[in-house]
Design an enzyme around this catalytic site. Sequence first.
Site, mmCIF file in Angstrom:
data_model
loop_
_atom_site.group_PDB
_atom_site.id
_atom_site.type_symbol
_atom_site.label_atom_id
_atom_site.label_comp_id
_atom_site.label_asym_id
_atom_site.label_seq_id
_atom_site.Cartn_x
_atom_site.Cartn_y
_atom_site.Cartn_z
ATOM 1 N N GLY A 1 39.618 30.937 36.689
ATOM 2 C CA GLY A 1 39.337 30.593 37.776
ATOM 3 C C GLY A 1 40.501 30.612 39.041
ATOM 4 O O GLY A 1 41.696 30.928 38.579
ATOM 5 N N GLU A 2 40.001 30.952 40.404
ATOM 6 C CA GLU A 2 40.902 31.074 41.302
ATOM 7 C C GLU A 2 41.119 29.463 41.856
ATOM 8 O O GLU A 2 40.117 29.170 42.827
ATOM 9 C CB GLU A 2 40.386 32.087 42.074
ATOM 10 C CG GLU A 2 41.081 32.255 43.633
ATOM 11 C CD GLU A 2 42.752 32.185 43.547
ATOM 12 O OE1 GLU A 2 43.193 33.099 42.913
ATOM 13 O OE2 GLU A 2 43.283 31.041 44.276
ATOM 14 N N CYS B 1 35.197 33.296 36.729
ATOM 15 C CA CYS B 1 36.071 33.746 37.990
ATOM 16 C C CYS B 1 35.256 34.878 38.840
ATOM 17 O O CYS B 1 35.022 35.811 38.297
ATOM 18 C CB CYS B 1 37.477 33.904 37.632
ATOM 19 S SG CYS B 1 38.539 34.187 39.181
ATOM 20 N N GLU C 1 38.330 26.898 29.139
ATOM 21 C CA GLU C 1 39.471 26.923 28.116
ATOM 22 C C GLU C 1 40.799 26.162 28.822
ATOM 23 O O GLU C 1 40.960 25.906 30.055
ATOM 24 C CB GLU C 1 40.050 28.445 27.908
ATOM 25 C CG GLU C 1 39.283 29.027 27.126
ATOM 26 C CD GLU C 1 39.719 30.688 27.266
ATOM 27 O OE1 GLU C 1 38.918 31.357 26.462
ATOM 28 O OE2 GLU C 1 40.697 30.889 27.550
ATOM 29 N N CYS D 1 39.642 40.627 38.307
ATOM 30 C CA CYS D 1 40.917 41.201 38.069
ATOM 31 C C CYS D 1 40.656 42.033 36.621
ATOM 32 O O CYS D 1 40.028 41.863 35.793
ATOM 33 C CB CYS D 1 42.104 40.498 37.903
ATOM 34 S SG CYS D 1 42.529 39.345 39.250
ATOM 35 N N CYS E 1 43.922 34.926 29.204
ATOM 36 C CA CYS E 1 43.078 34.269 29.684
ATOM 37 C C CYS E 1 41.551 34.623 29.412
ATOM 38 O O CYS E 1 41.038 35.804 29.728
ATOM 39 C CB CYS E 1 43.255 34.367 31.253
ATOM 40 S SG CYS E 1 42.035 33.813 32.587
HETATM 41 S S1 SF4 Z 1 40.937 34.160 36.222
HETATM 42 FE FE1 SF4 Z 1 42.772 34.670 37.410
HETATM 43 S S2 SF4 Z 1 43.415 36.671 36.788
HETATM 44 FE FE2 SF4 Z 1 41.241 36.305 35.942
HETATM 45 S S3 SF4 Z 1 39.902 37.263 37.401
HETATM 46 FE FE3 SF4 Z 1 40.336 35.195 38.076
HETATM 47 S S4 SF4 Z 1 41.875 35.286 39.270
HETATM 48 FE FE4 SF4 Z 1 41.813 37.176 38.162
#
Ligand code: SF4
Length: 348
Positions: A160-161, A113, A93, A117, A338
């Site tokens: 993603g991180e 990811c 996205e 979280c 997200c």
């Molecule tokens: S995209 Fe961002 S908020 Fe979502 S799990 Fe990954 S690090 Fe966490």
Amino acid sequence: MKSLLGSSIKDLETVALNYGEAPFRGRQIYNWIYNFRNKNKNIDQIDVLPLDFRKKLSDDGFKISELSLKEKNLANDGTLKLLLSTSDNESIECVGIPTEKRLTVCLSSQIGCPMDCRFCATGKEGLKRSLKASEILDQILFIENEMNRKVTNVVFMGMGEPLLNIDDLLLSIRSINEDFQISQRKITVSTVAIPKMINKLSEKSFQILGKCQFTLAISLHASNQKIRETIIPSAKNYEIKNIIEDCKKYVRDTGRRVSFEYLMLSGVNDKLEHANELCNLLKGFQCHVNLIQYNQIDEVEFKRASLKNLQIFQSTLSNQSIAVSLRKSRGLDKNAACGQLRQNARGK
Ligand code: SF4
């Protein structure tokens, strides 16, 4: 497949020379990609190049970009969310957030990811793979083409991180800055914070880019370690006080201010006591706090904090001389959280 997106002018001159063409042919490709930001992304369509050169590049697997548009969602406030397919049939996205003067693009750095979280739709599906710099940059072209204007600001806050994809992150920042001509100061990299990686980010940035002027935004989301661990499982590897220390070093090394993102979750981290605790944590540190309204998703139990709690939180920070702003939700009516668009598409 070899994507030309992300290549510098020198890289493209070298490509031309390798095919026995004059260096200016490389500059023509450069202009086509970055200066004209042409909608046509096939090599065949670069009509300023000789036909046989185009054919050789295509036959050898060169492409300008590899992504394709799968779905788009336009919210009432003009926010545009795109779902893009990768060449290995995954989806990512990106979001275009317009105001009168700016067009901010929110980029994904990975497919899925690994951070998990608990408030996030993307984290629910784990990591598929990291994105290449060309796939990161292509999101900018898609947003520009769909919204018919140039991107002015870039935030790495999508799927993603970013610090787990640091090499391609920095390669894409190089290109955003030098090729897309967007100042590093208009780029924000958001991270949940990975041990040792804040230091590594500034070090590598100086090595690769010669400067480190983008904004670092830490997704803090809690005023103490205990709360943080309940909403970000990976937080147990990185004490909140160590994050703050590493951020202070980052500010000393780069001269750039750090932002702390704080997602306001009802009953979890939105009380006056949390605001006071956050003030103590950040006391004396020149930083900025962004309070964010949460976009609820179906799968998790978190709820958006009330406007009243948000206002009390904001004024508590402000009264203790901590720079604070409230980031309003954009595109809330269209799967704005997200990872939601991708997840909905997969569920169809
Ligand atoms: S995209 Fe961002 S908020 Fe979502 S799990 Fe990954 S690090 Fe966490």
